[in-house]
Scaffold this motif. Structure first.
Motif, mmCIF file in Angstrom:
data_model
loop_
_atom_site.group_PDB
_atom_site.id
_atom_site.type_symbol
_atom_site.label_atom_id
_atom_site.label_comp_id
_atom_site.label_asym_id
_atom_site.label_seq_id
_atom_site.Cartn_x
_atom_site.Cartn_y
_atom_site.Cartn_z
ATOM 1 N N HIS A 87 0.814 -1.212 0.000
ATOM 2 C CA HIS A 87 0.000 0.000 0.000
ATOM 3 C C HIS A 87 0.841 1.251 0.000
ATOM 4 O O HIS A 87 0.345 2.334 0.228
ATOM 5 C CB HIS A 87 -0.925 0.005 1.211
ATOM 6 N N ALA A 101 -7.635 9.938 2.431
ATOM 7 C CA ALA A 101 -6.373 9.942 3.173
ATOM 8 C C ALA A 101 -6.649 9.904 4.678
ATOM 9 O O ALA A 101 -5.991 9.181 5.422
ATOM 10 C CB ALA A 101 -5.546 11.173 2.803
ATOM 11 N N GLN A 102 -7.651 10.686 5.112
ATOM 12 C CA GLN A 102 -7.962 10.719 6.546
ATOM 13 C C GLN A 102 -8.588 9.400 7.008
ATOM 14 O O GLN A 102 -8.169 8.802 7.993
ATOM 15 C CB GLN A 102 -8.939 11.871 6.839
ATOM 16 N N THR A 103 -9.592 8.981 6.261
ATOM 17 C CA THR A 103 -10.350 7.812 6.697
ATOM 18 C C THR A 103 -9.509 6.546 6.643
ATOM 19 O O THR A 103 -9.532 5.730 7.559
ATOM 20 C CB THR A 103 -11.595 7.645 5.808
ATOM 21 N N TRP A 104 -8.758 6.382 5.570
ATOM 22 C CA TRP A 104 -7.962 5.166 5.418
ATOM 23 C C TRP A 104 -6.835 5.111 6.435
ATOM 24 O O TRP A 104 -6.416 4.038 6.848
ATOM 25 C CB TRP A 104 -7.421 5.043 3.993
ATOM 26 N N GLY A 105 -6.360 6.298 6.814
ATOM 27 C CA GLY A 105 -5.316 6.343 7.832
ATOM 28 C C GLY A 105 -5.828 5.850 9.164
ATOM 29 O O GLY A 105 -5.111 5.220 9.936
ATOM 30 N N LEU A 106 -7.091 6.146 9.462
ATOM 31 C CA LEU A 106 -7.669 5.711 10.740
ATOM 32 C C LEU A 106 -8.214 4.291 10.670
ATOM 33 O O LEU A 106 -8.025 3.492 11.572
ATOM 34 C CB LEU A 106 -8.815 6.651 11.144
ATOM 35 N N ASN A 107 -8.923 4.000 9.591
ATOM 36 C CA ASN A 107 -9.676 2.736 9.555
ATOM 37 C C ASN A 107 -9.042 1.666 8.680
ATOM 38 O O ASN A 107 -9.566 0.574 8.574
ATOM 39 C CB ASN A 107 -11.087 2.991 9.006
ATOM 40 N N GLY A 108 -7.977 2.000 8.016
ATOM 41 C CA GLY A 108 -7.385 1.042 7.084
ATOM 42 C C GLY A 108 -7.982 1.202 5.703
ATOM 43 O O GLY A 108 -9.011 1.874 5.532
ATOM 44 N N ILE A 109 -7.342 0.563 4.744
ATOM 45 C CA ILE A 109 -7.777 0.713 3.362
ATOM 46 C C ILE A 109 -8.938 -0.238 3.073
ATOM 47 O O ILE A 109 -8.865 -1.417 3.400
ATOM 48 C CB ILE A 109 -6.590 0.462 2.417
#
Lengths: 118, 413
Positions: free
Chosen positions: B3, B46-54
């Motif tokens: 990733h 970018a924000q969401t995936w950083g917190l919750n994963g891709i």
């Protein structure tokens, strides 16, 4: 250990020069590293990012789209952590990557459990 | 799955699709809104995936978020809602809740976008800048580097180009039949530049950006899928790309450093792409039409032919000479001189290269160094030293140092 809520506020109204894809990738990594760091300390309980869109319902039941129409600081997401103390929670919150953005802020609140016997 | 580059990679492929579909729906004069929606979508990712994963299906995630944002923009923006949207809905019987992100509509929207962006009322350099931005999801920085310009200039250029689009009320209609030819020429030039940017990119010191090259291939393929734009020129261009791409894996060594053509491991060349290149080259010669892409594809074809094949370098040399008649550039002269060296030997080429006098060009000195190796080792080393001083990227510098080290050991033999 007590539960604390870390609220992340972002200025999503002001459109600076749009970040490049590489910059976005870095943002994502910074979040990941921050969250992973909290997980590694066994202090992470959960959390999520929030959509930038929202509805605000006022006391007269008028529903508006928001909340960013009115405020420069809207809630971008939150996480719940376990921490020794307010100071401990704040020191974790201090490393939140959104704080690198000007105007952004992070708020730490202790979660009070009203049903729990103290 | 790795990733490490997911957002830049998705940005490259999906940003332009989201914008193309939104513009087809909103009208082209809303291109800035479409861009904002696409950018915000990625910021949210970018924000969401950083917190919750891709998420398991990142593309679908992006489309879902873009759809929501588009809906939201319309609800939020009262001017848009009261004035523009009713008019547009009247004209098109569409609403955003039906935003069509099917593969077919994406492809159609992109073909229309390709042509709209190469509209003759926009200056050529703005056409290219706009295409790189909107069609290929280039950052402003990257466009600035591609043009050897700065961020402010590019931002202004993009802004003016968008103003022009609005002014001229350019829509995402396909051009009228008599306009196809000219419009296609500038479309191809843009795609060609995009490929070059990927192939010789110096951004972040990566020499190859395969994704950009594949994006150029994708745009060419969109053109080939349409009867009107399936021309000899487009086939020649795609053929050229395929031949080049076939050497991707051989062009960089394990340390990510560039391997010169002569030192490449032929086993790493991709036979499939060579075959594809030959196929499209064959297609490009079905009609007696001829373009610079035909010559370049022919050169690239000869490069895929085994060393020692009769006429190989002689043919390449002749083709470069032909290309020089169509356009002239420093790089062309240098490439032609290299072909001459391979065809006729060092001495003949030396006469040619000494006459070029490109004292500010690192590749000039590298070539000169190469040519002096047999006759004058000291001079060869001196040339490589000069090339080292002039080299722009770490990768180039490191390749030259390696060559210098080889020369050093040759001297003691």
């Amino acid at each position: 250990m007590e539960d604390y809520l870390i609220l992340m506020r972002l200025d999503i109204l002001t459109k600076e020069a749009q970040p490049s894809p590489e910059q976005l990738q870095i943002y994502m990594k910074q979040y990941q590293e921050w969250v992973n760091g909290i997980v590694a300390q066994k202090k992470f309980k959960g959390g999520t990012a929030l959509s930038t869109e929202g509805k605000v319902i006022q006391s007269n039941h008028i529903v508006t789209d928001g909340p960013f129409v009115e405020t420069k600081e809207s809630l971008a997401g939150f996480i719940i952590i376990q921490a020794e103390s307010f100071e401990d929670a704040a020191s974790i919150a201090k490393n939140c990557p959104i704080l690198m953005g000007e105007g952004n802020s992070v708020e730490v609140r202790k979660i009070m459990s009203i049903h729990k016997e103290e | 799955m790795d990733h490490s580059d997911i957002i830049p990679n998705l940005f490259r492929t999906e940003y332009s699709k989201v914008i193309a579909v939104l513009c087809k729906q909103f009208g082209f004069y809303q291109v800035e809104i479409a861009e904002d929606i696409a950018s915000e979508t990625f910021l949210t990712a970018a924000q969401t995936w950083g917190l919750n994963g891709i998420p398991t299906n990142p593309e679908a995630w992006l489309y879902a978020v873009a759809k929501n944002k588009a809906k939201n923009v319309i609800h939020r923006d009262s001017i848009f809602q009261n004035k523009i949207l009713p008019r547009y809905q009247q004209d098109h019987y569409l609403s955003v809740s039906e935003l069509d992100l099917s593969e077919e509509n994406i492809r159609d929207s992109q073909l229309r976008m390709i042509f709209a962006l190469s509209h003759p009322s926009i200056p050529i350099e703005s056409q290219i800048a706009l295409s790189l931005r909107i069609l290929c999801g280039f950052g402003i920085d990257e466009i600035a580097r591609a043009f050897l310009s700065n961020k402010e200039t590019i931002s202004k250029r993009l802004f003016r180009a968008k103003e022009k689009l609005r002014e001229k009320n350019i829509t995402l209609e396909l051009p009228a039949p008599h306009e196809w030819g000219d419009r296609l020429t500038s479309v191809l030039r843009t795609i060609y530049l995009l490929f070059n940017e990927g192939y010789s990119s110096q951004i972040q010191d990566k020499i190859l950006r395969k994704d950009l090259c594949l994006e150029a291939v994708r745009l060419c393929s969109i053109l080939l899928e349409n009867k009107e734009t399936n021309t000899p020129e487009v086939n020649a261009l795609l053929s050229l790309f395929c031949f080049h791409i076939s050497r991707f894996d051989a062009r960089l060594d394990a340390d990510g450093e560039i391997v010169l053509y002569g030192d490449q491991n032929r086993d790493l060349w991709n036979e499939d792409f060579i075959k594809k290149g030959e196929y499209f080259f064959f297609q490009s010669n079905k009609e007696p039409k001829f373009s610079k892409y035909h010559i370049e594809a022919a050169i690239a074809y000869w490069h895929t032919v085994q060393e020692g094949t009769e006429n190989k370098w002689e043919s390449i040399f002749q083709l470069y000479t032909g290309l020089l008649e169509l356009e002239s550039s420093t790089l062309l002269f240098l490439n032609r001189a290299y072909a001459l060296f391979r065809a006729k030997g060092r001495e003949v080429a030396l006469v040619e290269v000494e006459g070029l006098n490109l004292k500010a060009n690192p590749y000039y000195f590298s070539l000169l160094g190469e040519l002096y190796i047999e006759s004058d080792l000291a001079k060869a080393s001196e040339c490589y030293q000069k090339a080292l001083l002039l080299a722009n990227t770490e990768k180039d510098k490191s390749a030259i140092r390696k060559r210098l080290a080889q020369l050093g050991s040759a001297r003691f033999l």
